[in-house]
Write a protein that holds these residues in place. Sequence first.
Motif, short mmCIF file in Angstrom:
data_model
loop_
_atom_site.label_atom_id
_atom_site.label_comp_id
_atom_site.label_asym_id
_atom_site.label_seq_id
_atom_site.Cartn_x
_atom_site.Cartn_y
_atom_site.Cartn_z
N SER A 10 -2.94 -17.47 28.49
CA SER A 10 -2.91 -17.49 29.95
C SER A 10 -4.19 -16.90 30.52
O SER A 10 -4.91 -16.15 29.85
N ASP A 11 -4.46 -17.25 31.77
CA ASP A 11 -5.64 -16.70 32.44
C ASP A 11 -5.58 -15.18 32.52
O ASP A 11 -6.58 -14.50 32.32
N CYS A 12 -4.37 -14.63 32.80
CA CYS A 12 -4.29 -13.17 32.92
C CYS A 12 -4.55 -12.49 31.57
O CYS A 12 -5.15 -11.41 31.53
N SER A 13 -4.18 -13.11 30.46
CA SER A 13 -4.47 -12.48 29.17
C SER A 13 -5.98 -12.51 28.90
O SER A 13 -6.51 -11.57 28.29
N PHE A 14 -6.66 -13.53 29.37
CA PHE A 14 -8.11 -13.58 29.18
C PHE A 14 -8.85 -12.67 30.16
O PHE A 14 -9.92 -12.16 29.84
N ARG A 15 -8.25 -12.41 31.33
CA ARG A 15 -8.82 -11.38 32.21
C ARG A 15 -8.71 -10.01 31.53
O ARG A 15 -9.63 -9.19 31.60
N ALA A 16 -7.59 -9.78 30.85
CA ALA A 16 -7.42 -8.53 30.11
C ALA A 16 -8.44 -8.43 28.98
O ALA A 16 -9.03 -7.37 28.75
N LEU A 17 -8.68 -9.53 28.28
CA LEU A 17 -9.67 -9.54 27.21
C LEU A 17 -11.06 -9.27 27.76
O LEU A 17 -11.83 -8.50 27.18
N ASP A 18 -11.39 -9.87 28.89
CA ASP A 18 -12.69 -9.63 29.52
C ASP A 18 -12.84 -8.15 29.88
O ASP A 18 -13.88 -7.54 29.63
N PHE A 19 -11.79 -7.57 30.46
CA PHE A 19 -11.79 -6.15 30.80
C PHE A 19 -12.01 -5.30 29.56
O PHE A 19 -12.83 -4.38 29.54
N ALA A 20 -11.25 -5.59 28.49
CA ALA A 20 -11.34 -4.81 27.25
C ALA A 20 -12.71 -4.97 26.59
O ALA A 20 -13.25 -4.01 26.03
N ALA A 21 -13.28 -6.18 26.66
CA ALA A 21 -14.60 -6.42 26.07
C ALA A 21 -15.67 -5.59 26.80
O ALA A 21 -16.64 -5.14 26.19
N ASP A 22 -15.47 -5.38 28.09
CA ASP A 22 -16.38 -4.52 28.86
C ASP A 22 -16.12 -3.05 28.57
O ASP A 22 -17.03 -2.23 28.51
N MET A 23 -14.86 -2.70 28.34
CA MET A 23 -14.45 -1.32 28.11
C MET A 23 -14.86 -0.81 26.72
O MET A 23 -15.28 0.35 26.57
N ALA A 24 -14.72 -1.64 25.70
CA ALA A 24 -14.91 -1.21 24.32
C ALA A 24 -16.25 -0.52 24.05
O ALA A 24 -16.28 0.57 23.48
N PRO A 25 -17.37 -1.12 24.45
CA PRO A 25 -18.65 -0.46 24.16
C PRO A 25 -18.81 0.89 24.87
O PRO A 25 -19.47 1.79 24.37
N ARG A 26 -18.18 1.03 26.02
CA ARG A 26 -18.28 2.29 26.77
C ARG A 26 -17.63 3.44 26.04
O ARG A 26 -17.98 4.60 26.23
N TYR A 27 -16.63 3.13 25.21
CA TYR A 27 -15.90 4.15 24.47
C TYR A 27 -16.19 4.08 22.97
O TYR A 27 -15.48 4.69 22.18
N ASP A 28 -17.22 3.32 22.61
CA ASP A 28 -17.57 3.12 21.21
C ASP A 28 -16.33 2.71 20.41
O ASP A 28 -16.05 3.23 19.33
N ALA A 29 -15.58 1.76 20.99
CA ALA A 29 -14.31 1.33 20.41
C ALA A 29 -14.45 -0.01 19.70
O ALA A 29 -15.30 -0.83 20.04
N ASP A 30 -13.58 -0.21 18.73
CA ASP A 30 -13.46 -1.51 18.07
C ASP A 30 -12.37 -2.29 18.78
O ASP A 30 -11.30 -1.75 19.07
N LEU A 31 -12.64 -3.55 19.03
CA LEU A 31 -11.72 -4.42 19.75
C LEU A 31 -11.01 -5.33 18.75
O LEU A 31 -11.64 -5.91 17.87
N HIS A 32 -9.69 -5.44 18.90
CA HIS A 32 -8.87 -6.27 18.02
C HIS A 32 -8.07 -7.21 18.90
O HIS A 32 -7.29 -6.76 19.76
N VAL A 33 -8.25 -8.51 18.70
CA VAL A 33 -7.61 -9.53 19.53
C VAL A 33 -6.58 -10.26 18.68
O VAL A 33 -6.89 -10.70 17.57
N VAL A 34 -5.35 -10.38 19.21
CA VAL A 34 -4.29 -11.03 18.45
C VAL A 34 -3.54 -12.01 19.35
O VAL A 34 -3.35 -11.76 20.53
N HIS A 35 -3.18 -13.14 18.75
CA HIS A 35 -2.35 -14.15 19.41
C HIS A 35 -1.16 -14.40 18.51
O HIS A 35 -1.31 -14.67 17.32
N PHE A 36 0.06 -14.30 19.07
CA PHE A 36 1.28 -14.54 18.31
C PHE A 36 1.67 -16.01 18.43
O PHE A 36 1.68 -16.55 19.54
N ALA A 37 1.98 -16.64 17.31
CA ALA A 37 2.36 -18.05 17.31
C ALA A 37 3.25 -18.34 16.12
O ALA A 37 3.28 -17.59 15.14
N GLU A 38 3.97 -19.45 16.21
CA GLU A 38 4.83 -19.88 15.10
C GLU A 38 3.99 -20.29 13.90
O GLU A 38 4.29 -19.98 12.76
N SER A 39 2.92 -21.05 14.19
CA SER A 39 2.04 -21.51 13.12
C SER A 39 0.67 -21.83 13.73
O SER A 39 0.52 -21.87 14.94
#
Length: 130
Positions: A10-39
């Motif tokens: 969804s668009d809102c999940s990608f807005r969250a990813l965009d936010f986190a991608a901006d946030m991660a370097p500020r906190y020297d954080a590693d970013l982990h992206v996961v999508h749940f699916a049947e297959s």
Amino acid sequence: MDILVPVDGSDCSFRALDFAADMAPRYDADLHVVHFAESETDATDAVRDRARTLLDAQGVDAEPEVTTDADFEFRPGDRVGDDILSLVDERGYDHVVMGHHGAGTIERAILGSAAETVLHAEKVPVTVIP
């Protein structure tokens, strides 16, 4: 610091990813992206590709992951929330950034909300992006 970002396409999940991608370097954080699916399908490939494109544009080194569940049928949001919390426990994530669709009261009562489930568990700090 390890930040988990669940994406559902969804668009809102990608807005969250965009936010986190901006946030991660500020906190020297590693970013982990996961999508749940049947297959793995063309749809999951599209979600992973869109996530990878966003991460590349932000200059973040992270590989989007698709997590499959053999018993995946009808999964209310609270069940997905429980899966997210399981990943937090198993992998030791320090923070979760996720989107929220802003569903109405009736939809939440029937389907649940992954974001609300994760937020109310109070296991880890959560940032919710509309």
